[in-house]
Design a protein around this motif. Structure first.
Motif: not given
Length: 297
Positions: A142, A144, A158, A162, A167-169, A257, A277, A279
């Motif tokens: 995903s 993020c 944020k 979405r 996705a949000n951290h 992540e 994840l 980021s």
């Protein structure tokens, strides 16, 4: 490569509560109005004139921030009427109409720049996110965001992530523990840092630890993951071979992540290593805007 902004499905998104959005929009309007209001519109447009304008995409992308943009006009005049054609999360192509606003022309022109600034920036965040999401399609990873957000705009940015399928951290310092390199340096290492967390952090708080090497990863797993204290390990700036080795070693015992210099080109290969994840800070702090215009109707 397929353009993710025109092929992706529109997500179902819950709008942010207006109480969170209104202070941001109100502050932007106050900044723009200054001490004397809109001198140009007051001098050139009759006060009683009404009309309609359309928010129109100039580029392909993903819409985000539309409620905030429309709120700029409603705060100036609660009587304006709006019609939404493409809500947040919708893909748009050049020329697509996003929304139509009808009301006093003074209101339409005075709120134009604040509305476009918010919509263009937040749609740019959603579009950048959608590009990374498309790049990792078919993997378990995903996309993020991070806390690298514009001061005052974190909730909106944020939400835009979405809207782009990401996705949000964590939202702030108080909703999760994230132990980074400087924490480890000042704490005296992984063991004392985790001992402090065990003594002070409640059982409902998620814990993540950043590591730079596979040796650090092994230490975190031994004293943090296996006892059930650490939920996520961030693999910072590791190469693809190191990432793959980390995934094999952890063997799903915690989430992994990957972070560091993630681009549209590198996201796919990173995801193929098996991390959970990926980021990226730039999708909020440096995403190019989506060009949106305001057209007279």
């Amino acid at each position: 490569m397929t353009d993710p902004t025109t092929a992706r499905p529109t997500p179902v998104l819950d709008p942010l509560p207006e109480i969170l959005v209104a202070p941001v929009v109100r502050a932007a309007l106050l900044e723009d109005l200054g001490h004397a209001g809109d001198l140009t519109t007051a001098a050139t447009v009759p006060r009683d004139l009404t009309g309609s304008v359309a928010l129109v995409a100039r580029d392909a992308g993903v819409v985000a921030g539309l409620p905030a943009a429309l709120l700029a006009w409603r705060l100036l005049d609660p009587g304006v009427e709006t019609r939404v054609a493409r809500p947040d999360g919708s893909p748009v192509a050049p020329g697509d109409e996003i929304a139509v606003v009808t009301g006093a022309v003074h209101t339409l022109l005075t709120g134009e720049r604040v509305a476009l600034n918010l919509l263009s920036h937040l749609s740019g965040v959603a579009t950048a996110t959608a590009g990374l999401v498309e790049a990792v399609a078919g993997t378990r990873a995903s996309i993020c965001c991070t806390r690298k957000t514009t001061p005052g705009l974190r909730a909106l940015e944020k939400a835009a992530v979405r809207a782009g399928g990401g996705a949000n951290h964590r939202f702030g310092l108080d909703d999760a523990v994230l132990v980074k390199d400087n924490h480890l340096a000042f704490a005296g290492g992984i063991a004392p840092a985790l001992a402090g967390i065990r003594a002070r952090v409640g059982h409902l708080v998620k814990v993540e630890v950043e590591v730079d090497t596979l040796e650090q990863l092994r230490e975190v797993v031994e004293i943090g993951v296996e006892p059930g204290l650490v939920d996520v390990v961030m693999l910072d700036n590791m190469g693809l071979e190191e990432l793959a080795e980390a995934v094999a070693f952890v063997d799903r015992r915690c989430l992994l992540e990957a972070s560091g210099r993630v681009t549209r080109e590198t996201a796919g290969p990173i995801a193929e290593t098996g991390v959970d994840l990926i980021s990226a800070g730039w999708i909020t702090h440096s995403a190019p805007i989506l060009d949106v215009g305001l057209d007279h109707r």
